[in-house]
Enzyme design. Sequence first.
Site, short mmCIF file in Angstrom:
data_model
loop_
_atom_site.label_atom_id
_atom_site.label_comp_id
_atom_site.label_asym_id
_atom_site.label_seq_id
_atom_site.Cartn_x
_atom_site.Cartn_y
_atom_site.Cartn_z
N CYS A 195 2.44 -5.68 12.48
CA CYS A 195 2.36 -6.57 11.31
C CYS A 195 3.47 -7.62 11.27
CB CYS A 195 2.43 -5.74 10.02
SG CYS A 195 1.38 -4.29 9.97
N HIS A 211 6.44 -8.55 4.02
CA HIS A 211 6.81 -7.81 5.23
C HIS A 211 7.67 -8.62 6.21
CE1 HIS A 211 5.45 -4.50 8.27
NE2 HIS A 211 6.60 -4.22 7.69
#
Length: 540
Positions: free
Chosen positions: A71, A127
């Site tokens: 990710c 993130h």
Amino acid sequence: MYGLRYFTMLNLLATVCTAVPPRPHIVIVVADDLGWNDVSFHGSNQIPTPNIDSLAHSGIILNKYYVSPLCTPTRGALMSGLHPIHTGLQTSVIEGFHPFGLPLNITILPQWLQTLGYRTHMIGKWHLGSYKSEYTPMYRGFESFTGYHNSHGDYYDHSSEASEGYFGYDFWRNTDLDYTSIGQYSTTLFTEKAVDIIKEHDTHEPIFLYLSYQAVHPGNTPSGNPLQAPSSYVNSHPNIESKERKQYAGMVAALDDGIAAVIDELKSRDMYNNSVILFTTDNGGGANGFMEGAASNFPLRGMKSTLWEGGVRGVAFLHSPLLQSSGYISENLIHVCDWLPTLYSAAGGNPADLGDNDGHDMWEMLSTNGNQVRNEILHNIDPGLSEEAIRVGEYKLVVLGNNNRSMEMDGWYPPYQRADDSTRLHYLNIRAGMSKYKLFLREILLNKQKVACKYCPIDISCGITNIFHSFHEASHVNLFHIPSDPCELRNIAVGNEAIVQRLLDKLNSYAETMVPIGNLTIDPNSNPRLHRGAWVPWQD
């Protein structure tokens, strides 16, 4: 007087003829951990995705599109236009306890678009670092933010478990923790927020909307419920016997409906015809029990966290009424770091203004269905896990050390279907029984069913010759000819030593430009137990 009118009219005509067209609205939709075989436009015969399919087939399906295997590195490349080896994000991800973030000296996509007059909004998963406030969305070019900072969490209570012992609340409105969203399913919540932003937007100004869904990443593990969706979505898949895959299908269905709602609102505000919409996954799906997930990248090899095609070949399409050519499948190589210069170009900016980056401006190529711009893709160089891979032309080289996930998860993982598949086809059991599984795989590949859908799905043919004659388990040096072997069944390194060396030389050249890994240390002061049970920028 007539002369004055004539002169004035000429001026008006000149102004009309040279008027700059309005900048397009830009919407990026990220589906978290969506697998290659989790959309029906790729041929999934379990999970219908009619809204995603419609946009994909009427836009441009990106059939040779690559992302990072995890990710954070993909999101960093999307925002910065820089490869993860140039941002310190080449190993694993940024967890909530890591005192690191996408470096602040890098200007990222929303900041560049603000220079062109864009209003910028972010919804969903960040993130990219949150140990200090200056690394979070509101300080990186977004004027509003609704979502969470960390990698994953519970879809309803919005808690986030980085590891056992590091557990806390993580949901934000702009720069404040927001507890009013507890109990709301995140996919629905994010869709509703996106619709509200579009509804309230001044259509005379261009908007950049970054809609980074939590779906379909597993929730908290080991203590939580990893696969969560409203029962109405889950129960709409009676064809799937596997409890895990049925839950996962419900998550995908909620995502599919959410995207449709966003498009409908763009149309209702007369914004759609001047919009550029990018849909992308951030990496391959976590398949067959990895992180308690139930995604599928079949028939591609591997999964999320690996450098095989199942980890890095991404589900994606570009959709826009502004494209000169659409309704086609692009077979040209594209990498996630290409989106910064491409979207900046689509917005009317000059990509040369962006300075040094690793991306290519693909707007002209995509809009006109033009010739390939990119001939090679560095998949990654990860000195921490001792694995690296590169694609040059038609050949892909994967170089593996010991004890990494690409070596451990090197199989082909069909989707769960039967009630006992979570045991029978768990990736660890497949690894333990590889010989028996090869026979099962041959039958699956030779009798792959087609999905009944409005559009003809994309099919990946692994090649009957490859299936019957060569199943090569991972080696330290792996070479594949991807056009004839997209499923990476045959390692042809032996006998092609010159090609191997040429690609090794390329990897070494890239390695000379690599910056140090940034997310290696854990700061125990990050623990939510020290911050009233919440993940906060603890070094502020």
